[in-house]
Design a protein around this motif. Structure first.
Motif, PDB file in Angstrom:
ATOM      1  N   ASN A  35       0.808  -1.212   0.000  1.00 19.16           N
ATOM      2  CA  ASN A  35       0.000   0.000   0.000  1.00 19.16           C
ATOM      3  C   ASN A  35       0.845   1.268   0.000  1.00 19.16           C
ATOM      4  OD1 ASN A  35      -2.510  -1.087  -0.189  1.00 19.16           O
ATOM      5  ND2 ASN A  35      -3.094  -0.784   1.942  1.00 19.16           N
TER       6      ASN A  35
ATOM      7  N   THR B 195      -4.156  -9.300  -1.804  1.00 29.20           N
ATOM      8  CA  THR B 195      -4.499  -8.012  -2.395  1.00 29.20           C
ATOM      9  C   THR B 195      -3.254  -7.160  -2.602  1.00 29.20           C
ATOM     10  OG1 THR B 195      -6.728  -7.961  -1.442  1.00 29.20           O
ATOM     11  CG2 THR B 195      -5.714  -5.830  -1.959  1.00 29.20           C
ATOM     12  N   HIS B 196      -2.387  -7.165  -1.602  1.00 27.17           N
ATOM     13  CA  HIS B 196      -1.222  -6.283  -1.618  1.00 27.17           C
ATOM     14  C   HIS B 196      -0.043  -6.904  -2.377  1.00 27.17           C
ATOM     15  CE1 HIS B 196      -3.750  -5.660   1.956  1.00 27.17           C
ATOM     16  NE2 HIS B 196      -3.683  -4.406   1.559  1.00 27.17           N
TER      17      HIS B 196
ATOM     18  N   ARG C 225      -0.098  -6.210  -5.958  1.00 22.98           N
ATOM     19  CA  ARG C 225       0.366  -4.889  -6.367  1.00 22.98           C
ATOM     20  C   ARG C 225       1.879  -4.859  -6.580  1.00 22.98           C
ATOM     21  NH1 ARG C 225      -3.304  -0.764  -5.129  1.00 22.98           N
ATOM     22  NH2 ARG C 225      -1.716   0.711  -4.393  1.00 22.98           N
TER      23      ARG C 225
ATOM     24  N   VAL D 299      -8.212  -1.363  -8.343  1.00 15.59           N
ATOM     25  CA  VAL D 299      -8.742  -2.256  -7.314  1.00 15.59           C
ATOM     26  C   VAL D 299      -8.959  -1.479  -6.034  1.00 15.59           C
ATOM     27  CG1 VAL D 299      -8.252  -4.278  -5.873  1.00 15.59           C
ATOM     28  CG2 VAL D 299      -7.599  -4.285  -8.281  1.00 15.59           C
TER      29      VAL D 299
ATOM     30  N   VAL E  94      -8.522  -1.480  -2.611  1.00 15.64           N
ATOM     31  CA  VAL E  94      -7.702  -2.317  -1.732  1.00 15.64           C
ATOM     32  C   VAL E  94      -8.389  -2.589  -0.401  1.00 15.64           C
ATOM     33  CG1 VAL E  94      -5.512  -1.669  -2.786  1.00 15.64           C
ATOM     34  CG2 VAL E  94      -6.410  -0.307  -0.885  1.00 15.64           C
TER      35      VAL E  94
ATOM     36  N   SER F 224     -11.132  -5.283  -1.093  1.00 18.06           N
ATOM     37  CA  SER F 224     -10.490  -6.529  -1.486  1.00 18.06           C
ATOM     38  C   SER F 224      -9.854  -7.233  -0.283  1.00 18.06           C
ATOM     39  CB  SER F 224      -9.427  -6.235  -2.551  1.00 18.06           C
ATOM     40  OG  SER F 224      -8.774  -7.415  -2.969  1.00 18.06           O
ATOM     41  N   TYR F 225      -9.131  -6.472   0.542  1.00 20.57           N
ATOM     42  CA  TYR F 225      -8.485  -7.068   1.717  1.00 20.57           C
ATOM     43  C   TYR F 225      -9.525  -7.524   2.737  1.00 20.57           C
ATOM     44  CZ  TYR F 225      -5.621  -7.550   5.914  1.00 20.57           C
ATOM     45  OH  TYR F 225      -5.035  -8.035   7.053  1.00 20.57           O
TER      46      TYR F 225
ATOM     47  N   GLU G  64     -10.793 -10.870   1.812  1.00 22.31           N
ATOM     48  CA  GLU G  64      -9.845 -11.916   2.206  1.00 22.31           C
ATOM     49  C   GLU G  64      -9.965 -12.243   3.686  1.00 22.31           C
ATOM     50  OE1 GLU G  64      -5.747 -12.081   0.548  1.00 22.31           O
ATOM     51  OE2 GLU G  64      -6.179  -9.990   0.040  1.00 22.31           O
TER      52      GLU G  64
END
Length: 249
Positions: A115, A141-142, A145, A214, A216, A219-220, A223
């Protein structure tokens, strides 16, 4: 020990994590980190934040010992919320965040650097998500990236790590330098960014976040729902109990 801040220059703030032995943060540590990043980003004098750590590695994720000591789900909930806050604080920081990564960057560390706006790494840095070996899920998610989609999946499923040089080749690490040069290089980059107009750099950060493909946060959080399921089913605890021991068949 904990989270501290310093100002190498008036416009650059360094937020440093120091939680021996491996910077695996307890629940409160994640909240402390989030508060520090948000506070520095709100300061009108600050135009760039450097996120760094002392010791053997940048971050080893959550404190597994704290998790094991809790017979209920309070620590799990706290860790999930704390990680979410810390990751969000880096992403939402009003000014750019430069991550200065040394040694291992694992689990929650991936959430932080994934991030961040820019990553500078020492040549001994490694990046990975050993979550499946620790009875956890999250931060794909990260990681997505930092590396291409199929590599992200391979790293996630195998719990393998990627080197700073490999991430540099993928374009996600700005520069790889010897460890003694890490902080100097990160601060120099932060100073270059900080020479921009303070109001304009904040507009730039907001604009770039606004065009991210996305979400974030969502999305996170998605998860994290599977992390809860793994814990409620009991499988997470069984896997977590093997952490630090010989792998069982």
């Amino acid at each position: 020990m904990g989270v501290s801040t310093s100002r190498p220059t008036e416009a650059v703030s360094v937020v440093t994590v120091d939680h021996p032995p491996v910077n695996a943060l307890p629940v409160q540590g994640w909240y402390d980190l989030a508060d520090a990043v948000r506070t520095e980003g709100r300061d009108p004098e600050v135009r760039c934040v450097v996120l760094a750590a002392t010791g053997r590695g940048f971050n080893a994720g959550v404190d597994i010992k704290e998790m094991r000591a809790d017979t209920g789900h309070g620590t799990l909930i706290g860790a999930n919320r704390g990680c979410f806050e810390a990751f969000a604080a880096v992403y939402e920081c009003e000014v750019p965040v430069v991550a200065a990564v040394n040694g291992f960057c694992l689990g929650g560390g991936i959430g932080l650097v994934g991030n961040a706006d820019v990553i500078v790494a020492s040549d001994d840095a490694t990046f990975g998500l050993p979550e499946l070996d620790r009875g956890a899920l999250g931060a794909a998610t990260h990681l997505a990236r930092l590396v291409p989609q199929h590599l992200m999946r391979a790293l996630y499923y195998t719990s393998r790590t990627a080197t700073a040089a490999e991430l540099h080749a993928h374009g996600s690490v700005w520069k790889v330098v010897p460890l003694p040069e890490l902080m100097c290089t990160a601060v120099e980059l932060a100073e270059e960014i900080a020479r921009k107009d303070g109001y304009l750099i904040r507009l730039a950060k907001a604009a770039i976040n606004g065009i991210d493909p996305v979400d974030v946060h969502r999305s996170y959080r998605f998860e994290q729902g599977f992390t809860f399921e793994a814990n409620l089913s009991g499988i997470a605890g069984r896997v977590r109990d093997t952490f630090g021991k010989e792998a069982r068949p």
